[in-house]
Scaffold this motif. Sequence first.
Motif, mmCIF file in Angstrom:
data_model
loop_
_atom_site.group_PDB
_atom_site.id
_atom_site.type_symbol
_atom_site.label_atom_id
_atom_site.label_comp_id
_atom_site.label_asym_id
_atom_site.label_seq_id
_atom_site.Cartn_x
_atom_site.Cartn_y
_atom_site.Cartn_z
ATOM 1 N N THR A 99 -30.844 21.588 -34.859
ATOM 2 C CA THR A 99 -29.749 22.453 -34.428
ATOM 3 C C THR A 99 -30.036 23.006 -33.042
ATOM 4 O O THR A 99 -31.143 23.487 -32.778
ATOM 5 C CB THR A 99 -29.556 23.633 -35.401
ATOM 6 N N THR A 158 -22.000 20.983 -24.093
ATOM 7 C CA THR A 158 -22.157 21.271 -25.516
ATOM 8 C C THR A 158 -21.177 20.459 -26.349
ATOM 9 O O THR A 158 -21.551 19.833 -27.357
ATOM 10 C CB THR A 158 -21.945 22.780 -25.778
ATOM 11 N N ALA A 200 -22.264 17.389 -28.799
ATOM 12 C CA ALA A 200 -22.028 17.593 -30.230
ATOM 13 C C ALA A 200 -21.372 16.368 -30.856
ATOM 14 O O ALA A 200 -21.737 15.947 -31.966
ATOM 15 C CB ALA A 200 -21.155 18.834 -30.448
ATOM 16 N N VAL A 218 -23.527 14.134 -33.676
ATOM 17 C CA VAL A 218 -23.244 14.720 -34.987
ATOM 18 C C VAL A 218 -23.626 13.772 -36.127
ATOM 19 O O VAL A 218 -24.121 14.215 -37.179
ATOM 20 C CB VAL A 218 -21.755 15.143 -35.098
ATOM 21 N N ARG A 251 -26.593 19.351 -34.835
ATOM 22 C CA ARG A 251 -25.463 20.243 -34.542
ATOM 23 C C ARG A 251 -25.720 20.958 -33.228
ATOM 24 O O ARG A 251 -26.830 21.433 -32.980
ATOM 25 C CB ARG A 251 -25.288 21.293 -35.641
ATOM 26 N N ILE A 252 -24.685 21.056 -32.389
ATOM 27 C CA ILE A 252 -24.832 21.675 -31.071
ATOM 28 C C ILE A 252 -23.640 22.582 -30.818
ATOM 29 O O ILE A 252 -22.489 22.138 -30.835
ATOM 30 C CB ILE A 252 -24.929 20.611 -29.957
ATOM 31 N N ASN A 253 -23.914 23.862 -30.590
ATOM 32 C CA ASN A 253 -22.878 24.842 -30.296
ATOM 33 C C ASN A 253 -23.284 25.711 -29.117
ATOM 34 O O ASN A 253 -24.419 25.630 -28.633
ATOM 35 C CB ASN A 253 -22.630 25.723 -31.528
ATOM 36 N N LYS A 275 -23.243 25.238 -41.305
ATOM 37 C CA LYS A 275 -23.622 23.818 -41.364
ATOM 38 C C LYS A 275 -22.492 22.853 -40.996
ATOM 39 O O LYS A 275 -22.770 21.698 -40.642
ATOM 40 C CB LYS A 275 -24.160 23.477 -42.745
ATOM 41 N N THR A 290 -19.831 22.543 -35.341
ATOM 42 C CA THR A 290 -20.489 21.890 -34.207
ATOM 43 C C THR A 290 -19.477 21.676 -33.086
ATOM 44 O O THR A 290 -18.274 21.575 -33.316
ATOM 45 C CB THR A 290 -21.140 20.559 -34.631
ATOM 46 N N GLY A 291 -19.972 21.678 -31.870
ATOM 47 C CA GLY A 291 -19.117 21.466 -30.710
ATOM 48 C C GLY A 291 -18.275 22.661 -30.324
ATOM 49 O O GLY A 291 -17.318 22.531 -29.556
#
Length: 255
Positions: free
Chosen positions: A139, A170, A174, A178, A183-185, A239, A242-243
């Motif tokens: 993450t 980001t 993401a 994925v 996960r990328i935020n 969970k 993302t994005g």
Amino acid sequence: MADSLLTGKSALITGAAQGIGAAIARLFAAQGAKVVIADINEEGGAETAAHITKDGGDATFLRTDVTSAADLDAAVRATVTAHGKLDIAVNNAGIEEQGSALHEITEEAWDRLVSVNLKGVWLSMKSEITQMLAQGGGTIVNMASVAGLVGLPLGIADYSAAKGGVIALTRTAAIEYVKQGIRINAVCPGVVRTALLDNAITTGMFTEAEAAALHPSGVLIDPADVAETFLFLASGASKHITGQALPVDAGLAAG
């Protein structure tokens, strides 16, 4: 810490020597994470680690320049060597320049800010994602800003451009990763009570009242409150998220 959100997780946090980054490191450690603090500020980084250790947490400091790919690779390796994996990465390191109208920003100031605030996030993600792909997931939470979402008349065109770039980076990353379990935020704070804000007020960029008035709520934001959002995005509670570029801005972006 059996019921803590990050028990058994390892976390690499850049820019955690002070301000929001230090608040994130302390909160993550309190929630059970084993934290590696990566910062160019040796005194502040060591102080943050010592504070966490004194409170019974697990933290180490590693001097890291986020404009150096070699430094970031070393920080990721150190995290994996110490803790076996890299579960969470927070890319928080950033700088601000004295507010200037766009046509008055020097090329040197532009290059310095973009090198740290945008290129530094890209380099950090390159190292982190490489490790996360090898281990099967992870993450990442990036520090952006409400200034990357809306225009603000504060003489921060360079800062806004860099943070807008972080948001775009980001979102794209993401989608790219994925399916590999990453996960990328990003988090987009409004005006937060930090040393950077104090400096802006001292140098006459704006008054505290003017800063607070940027928020519809009329109040400034505490670093600890921003850290809570990073914790949410780093934990299993988010969970399926993302994005996203999540504002923590007391309503500023909604205006």
